[in-house]
Scaffold this motif. Structure first.
Motif, PDB file in Angstrom:
ATOM      1  N   VAL A 168       8.823   1.509   0.113  1.00 47.45           N
ATOM      2  CA  VAL A 168       8.446   1.617   1.521  1.00 47.45           C
ATOM      3  C   VAL A 168       8.301   0.200   2.056  1.00 47.45           C
ATOM      4  O   VAL A 168       8.289  -0.767   1.301  1.00 47.45           O
ATOM      5  N   PRO A 169       8.192   0.028   3.381  1.00 44.51           N
ATOM      6  CA  PRO A 169       7.942  -1.315   3.933  1.00 44.51           C
ATOM      7  C   PRO A 169       6.736  -1.970   3.267  1.00 44.51           C
ATOM      8  O   PRO A 169       5.794  -1.295   2.850  1.00 44.51           O
ATOM      9  N   ARG A 170       6.746  -3.288   3.196  1.00 42.83           N
ATOM     10  CA  ARG A 170       5.717  -4.003   2.451  1.00 42.83           C
ATOM     11  C   ARG A 170       4.303  -3.768   2.980  1.00 42.83           C
ATOM     12  O   ARG A 170       3.345  -3.737   2.209  1.00 42.83           O
ATOM     13  N   ASP A 171       4.159  -3.613   4.301  1.00 43.95           N
ATOM     14  CA  ASP A 171       2.822  -3.375   4.831  1.00 43.95           C
ATOM     15  C   ASP A 171       2.293  -2.009   4.383  1.00 43.95           C
ATOM     16  O   ASP A 171       1.103  -1.855   4.086  1.00 43.95           O
ATOM     17  N   VAL A 172       3.191  -1.014   4.309  1.00 46.05           N
ATOM     18  CA  VAL A 172       2.804   0.314   3.829  1.00 46.05           C
ATOM     19  C   VAL A 172       2.457   0.244   2.346  1.00 46.05           C
ATOM     20  O   VAL A 172       1.462   0.839   1.895  1.00 46.05           O
ATOM     21  N   HIS A 173       3.249  -0.507   1.586  1.00 46.34           N
ATOM     22  CA  HIS A 173       2.994  -0.671   0.154  1.00 46.34           C
ATOM     23  C   HIS A 173       1.658  -1.370  -0.062  1.00 46.34           C
ATOM     24  O   HIS A 173       0.886  -0.996  -0.955  1.00 46.34           O
ATOM     25  N   ASN A 174       1.376  -2.377   0.754  1.00 47.03           N
ATOM     26  CA  ASN A 174       0.131  -3.115   0.621  1.00 47.03           C
ATOM     27  C   ASN A 174      -1.072  -2.210   0.886  1.00 47.03           C
ATOM     28  O   ASN A 174      -2.081  -2.250   0.159  1.00 47.03           O
ATOM     29  N   ARG A 175      -0.971  -1.370   1.915  1.00 44.62           N
ATOM     30  CA  ARG A 175      -2.076  -0.447   2.201  1.00 44.62           C
ATOM     31  C   ARG A 175      -2.248   0.559   1.072  1.00 44.62           C
ATOM     32  O   ARG A 175      -3.357   1.008   0.783  1.00 44.62           O
ATOM     33  N   GLN A 176      -1.144   0.907   0.424  1.00 45.64           N
ATOM     34  CA  GLN A 176      -1.235   1.803  -0.726  1.00 45.64           C
ATOM     35  C   GLN A 176      -1.992   1.134  -1.876  1.00 45.64           C
ATOM     36  O   GLN A 176      -2.834   1.763  -2.529  1.00 45.64           O
ATOM     37  N   LEU A 177      -1.731  -0.143  -2.098  1.00 50.82           N
ATOM     38  CA  LEU A 177      -2.433  -0.868  -3.156  1.00 50.82           C
ATOM     39  C   LEU A 177      -3.931  -0.942  -2.869  1.00 50.82           C
ATOM     40  O   LEU A 177      -4.758  -0.727  -3.764  1.00 50.82           O
ATOM     41  N   LEU A 178      -4.282  -1.240  -1.626  1.00 53.06           N
ATOM     42  CA  LEU A 178      -5.693  -1.300  -1.250  1.00 53.06           C
ATOM     43  C   LEU A 178      -6.360   0.067  -1.388  1.00 53.06           C
ATOM     44  O   LEU A 178      -7.538   0.160  -1.781  1.00 53.06           O
ATOM     45  N   HIS A 179      -5.596   1.114  -1.103  1.00 48.91           N
ATOM     46  CA  HIS A 179      -6.123   2.482  -1.254  1.00 48.91           C
ATOM     47  C   HIS A 179      -6.413   2.774  -2.730  1.00 48.91           C
ATOM     48  O   HIS A 179      -7.422   3.423  -3.051  1.00 48.91           O
ATOM     49  N   LEU A 180      -5.567   2.295  -3.618  1.00 49.60           N
ATOM     50  CA  LEU A 180      -5.797   2.481  -5.051  1.00 49.60           C
ATOM     51  C   LEU A 180      -7.074   1.781  -5.494  1.00 49.60           C
ATOM     52  O   LEU A 180      -7.860   2.331  -6.288  1.00 49.60           O
ATOM     53  N   LEU A 181      -7.281   0.558  -4.999  1.00 50.61           N
ATOM     54  CA  LEU A 181      -8.493  -0.174  -5.361  1.00 50.61           C
ATOM     55  C   LEU A 181      -9.739   0.581  -4.901  1.00 50.61           C
ATOM     56  O   LEU A 181     -10.733   0.663  -5.635  1.00 50.61           O
TER      57      LEU A 181
END
Length: 267
Positions: A168-181
């Motif tokens: 997915v776009p990097r901003d979407v991927h980044n929000r996914q990573l923060l959601h995992l944390l």
């Protein structure tokens, strides 16, 4: 459940549309053109393999002069929240006191953001209609409420490649990573990263282990076209051993959180 047949409502409604079409002498090509869809979709719909959309029902009802008889089927054709072969798994997952998941290609559904879920379902092939995508995204997010039950345990191991290969776009991927944390801060949830570069049982594909309130153990394996829920002790034992080996090679929850946090900062 493997290769489950399409819902009976699909097959019945598709057959009725076919009968009305043939009664009026209209071809599939003509119906496809009027409904702004492909010939193959009409064919699959009439044979019960695809769900008739509300738009197609309206067009067919008007073209064939059905007087609302075809359109009345819409209440029986609501999109399913889950693919048919996963229904048993989802039911047991909702009751399980322990869920242990390994995913080598995607973030687990229980941990996906709405953006990630939407992007993955939108990429489904053959394409899903907008209504089905919306219903399945909602169903996936609804399942995530399970994580709020603090007396049930959830363990997730995710292959490193999932983190380093954004789909997915990097901003979407980044929000996914923060959601995992954020999810990993729950006391009943552990998230671990399986480092790349070593041969391990995880190369055989995704795997989920479930423990029921009665302490029965199940294993679920999903592929391109089907999902299988195993209760046979021998098969569950093999799956459990493989998952245990995957856990041994994974980073600790603390190391995993640092890995995810660092990667999020770099994006």
């Amino acid at each position: 459940m493997e290769n489950a047949p399409p819902p009976m409502a699909w097959r019945y409604c598709g057959n009725q549309i076919k009968r009305w079409r043939e009664r009026t002498g209209m071809t599939r090509d003509k119906l496809a053109a009027e409904a702004n869809c492909s010939y193959e979709y009409v064919k699959s719909m009439e044979t019960g393999r695809r769900r008739p959309t509300l738009h197609l029902l309206r067009v067919a009802d008007e073209l064939f002069g059905a007087g609302g008889l075809l359109l009345a089927a819409q209440e029986y054709l609501q999109p399913e929240k889950y693919v048919s072969y996963a229904e048993d798994f989802v039911r047991y997952e909702a009751e399980a006191i322990a869920v242990s998941s390994y995913q080598p290609l995607l973030f687990p559904g229980l941990l996906q953001t709405d953006e990630m879920a939407f992007a993955l379902l939108k990429a489904h092939w053959p394409p899903l209609d907008d209504e089905t995508i919306q219903v399945r995204v909602a169903g996936r997010l609804e399942r995530q409420s399970l994580l709020g039950n603090a007396v049930r345990s959830y363990s997730f191991v995710i292959a490193e490649g999932v983190f380093r290969n954004p789909v997915v776009p990097r901003d979407v991927h980044n929000r996914q990573l923060l959601h995992l944390l954020e999810a990993g801060e729950r006391r009943n949830v552990t998230i671990q990263v399986l480092p790349a570069g070593t041969a391990n049982p995880g190369l055989s594909g995704p795997l989920v282990l479930l423990e029921t309130p009665e302490h029965d153990h199940l294993a679920y394996q999903e592929g391109q076209l089907s999902g299988v829920l195993y209760a046979d002790p021998d098969k569950v034992s093999v799956a459990t051993q493989r998952h245990a080996m995957i856990l041994r090679q994974a980073l600790s929850p603390e190391e995993s959180a640092r890995f995810i946090g660092k990667l999020a900062e770099e994006l």
